[in-house]
Design a protein around this motif. Sequence first.
Motif, short mmCIF file in Angstrom:
data_model
loop_
_atom_site.label_atom_id
_atom_site.label_comp_id
_atom_site.label_asym_id
_atom_site.label_seq_id
_atom_site.Cartn_x
_atom_site.Cartn_y
_atom_site.Cartn_z
N LEU A 126 71.77 76.14 2.90
CA LEU A 126 72.52 75.00 2.36
C LEU A 126 73.07 75.30 0.97
CD1 LEU A 126 70.21 72.04 3.42
CD2 LEU A 126 72.58 72.39 4.14
N LYS A 127 72.21 75.81 0.10
CA LYS A 127 72.60 76.06 -1.29
C LYS A 127 73.72 77.10 -1.40
CE LYS A 127 70.56 76.75 -5.82
NZ LYS A 127 71.18 75.58 -6.41
N HIS A 129 75.71 78.03 1.17
CA HIS A 129 76.75 77.80 2.18
C HIS A 129 76.90 79.01 3.09
CE1 HIS A 129 77.76 74.20 -0.05
NE2 HIS A 129 77.87 74.95 -1.13
N VAL A 150 73.44 72.53 8.34
CA VAL A 150 73.48 73.97 8.17
C VAL A 150 73.95 74.60 9.47
CG1 VAL A 150 71.06 74.34 8.82
CG2 VAL A 150 72.17 75.96 7.32
N GLN A 151 74.72 75.64 9.35
CA GLN A 151 75.20 76.38 10.51
C GLN A 151 74.13 77.37 10.93
OE1 GLN A 151 78.85 78.45 9.74
NE2 GLN A 151 79.29 78.79 11.89
N ALA A 168 83.58 77.24 8.68
CA ALA A 168 82.94 76.04 8.12
C ALA A 168 83.85 74.83 8.21
CB ALA A 168 82.54 76.30 6.67
N GLU A 172 82.96 71.01 9.62
CA GLU A 172 83.16 69.77 8.87
C GLU A 172 83.97 68.78 9.67
OE1 GLU A 172 84.80 70.95 5.11
OE2 GLU A 172 83.01 72.11 4.61
#
Length: 177
Positions: A126-127, A129, A150-151, A168, A172
């Motif tokens: 997450l942090k 990406h 998260v992917q 990404a 989204e």
Amino acid sequence: MRRRFVIEAVMVATYGHLLVPSRPVDFVLPYSTIMELYEMQAGPEPIMDDLEENEHVKQKITELIGFFEDSFNRKKIERALQMPWRESSPLLLNDMVQFTVVHAIDNAHYGEYFDPIETELLLTALKLHVPLLSDQFEFQDRLIEAEVPVQVYDIEDFEFAVEEGIPATDLEISRDL
């Protein structure tokens, strides 16, 4: 351009095909997953069901520990450990594979759903990406159930993730639907 993935260090030792990608990759490893290698190396618990595979993986774990203990790599890791969430300089394994060690901190944000290592993996993803690679179906299911943004790619889909991946921006858009 290197594709980045957050992953546990033991998975790199377990899945040899990760070290021969079709394109350059950067495996981002929370430091705690490197420390797990020592426990797995010395522990009596088998890592793999098959005795030959277990010995092979333990040998690969020993080699990976040796790589991280190399004085040049160890210095890079030690610098990263001076501050939470600091990334090490790249640790080059070869032209196609490098590692980045992150001093991840479990902040218990997801503590009710995930163990400390899993929490550090997902918080790192997450942090930074960066997509997460995992072979644990239960972990992947809990990520979806907890709606963690998260992917995640299954290890079996590694080549797809390296070659194409899912942008990404597409993720989204699908979250907004």
